[in-house]
Scaffold this active site. Structure first.
Site, PDB file in Angstrom:
ATOM      1  N   SER A  38      -3.737  -8.626  -2.074  1.00  0.00           N
ATOM      2  CA  SER A  38      -4.344  -7.888  -0.970  1.00  0.00           C
ATOM      3  C   SER A  38      -5.613  -7.129  -1.350  1.00  0.00           C
ATOM      4  CB  SER A  38      -3.336  -6.900  -0.374  1.00  0.00           C
ATOM      5  OG  SER A  38      -3.080  -5.835  -1.269  1.00  0.00           O
ATOM      6  N   LYS A  92      -4.467   0.396  -1.500  1.00  0.00           N
ATOM      7  CA  LYS A  92      -5.546  -0.036  -0.605  1.00  0.00           C
ATOM      8  C   LYS A  92      -6.762   0.873  -0.836  1.00  0.00           C
ATOM      9  CE  LYS A  92      -2.484  -2.732   1.400  1.00  0.00           C
ATOM     10  NZ  LYS A  92      -2.432  -4.187   1.115  1.00  0.00           N
TER      11      LYS A  92
END
Length: 229
Positions: A38, A92
């Site tokens: 990701s 993230k």
């Protein structure tokens, strides 16, 4: 009982070391393996990153209780946090601060109504599963003086358009650098500050464990002890 007491006394130093290490990892610094794609190309599967748990706050060990705020999260910071949708630990990039207006149009992130620039897009092959290679587009996203690499997977085209949303007070909008392969604020919503664990600022070690046969272990020495942008 006497045997247990003798064992504890005999290993007291080692037990105290383990307790100290556990407290250190839960309150000061931690290391976090990267299990998914990701955050490609910034972080790769098999990277182990160093997380500064004191970057933003001092917390009561083993809890999300903030004892003292130390600094404010910034746009562009790569952070670990507990997902508000289930508690899974994620990593993230912060793209939206409290009060920011965030939207996406195609490949472009809009911050407070202004597009964030993308420079130097290049196409290259990207393996998304053993034996499955797709064309990926990589570019440099310029997020308020914090340039970093991002990746798009045109064959997947996941959640390219996001309606404008205002980040609530005390929350942050997170995106994975691998924009078409990331479960981030487009899915889980904005992240409250108390769920932030720390800032990831360096890759400690890295090894390539994915191959055509699904398994390989090859150290990536060039990524060891490198700063995260």
């Amino acid at each position: 009982m006497n045997t247990l007491q003798h064992t504890l006394r005999a290993n007291r130093g080692f037990i105290l070391f383990l307790l100290g290490l556990a407290l250190f990892r839960t309150a000061v610094a931690d290391w976090n393996p990267i299990p998914s794609a990701s955050m490609r190309p910034t972080l790769l599967e098999g990277d182990v990153v160093l997380v500064n748990r004191l970057a933003y706050a001092l917390k009561l060990p083993l809890t999300d209780i903030v004892l003292l705020r130390l600094s404010e999260p910034q746009r562009g910071d790569v952070v670990t946090f507990s997902s508000p949708a289930g508690g899974t630990r994620l990593i993230k990039r912060i793209v939206g601060l409290p009060g920011d207006r965030i939207a996406m149009r195609g490949d472009v992130l809009l911050l407070n109504g202004q597009p964030v620039g993308l420079d130097g897009p290049q196409t290259r092959g990207e393996t998304v599963a053993p034996g499955w290679v797709v064309d990926a587009v990589r570019a440099t996203e310029r997020l308020e003086g914090r340039p970093h690499a991002v990746q798009f997977l045109p064959p997947l085209r996941a959640r390219r358009d996001v309606a404008e949303t205002t980040v609530p007070p005390g929350h942050y909008f997170m995106l994975g650098d691998n924009r078409d392969n990331s479960e981030d604020s487009r899915v889980i919503g904005t992240v409250p500050r108390e769920l932030l664990i720390g800032r990831a600022h360096r890759v400690l070690v890295s090894a390539d464990w994915l191959g055509e046969d699904g398994w390989r272990m090859a150290p990536r020495f060039g990524r060891w002890v490198t700063a995260i942008r």
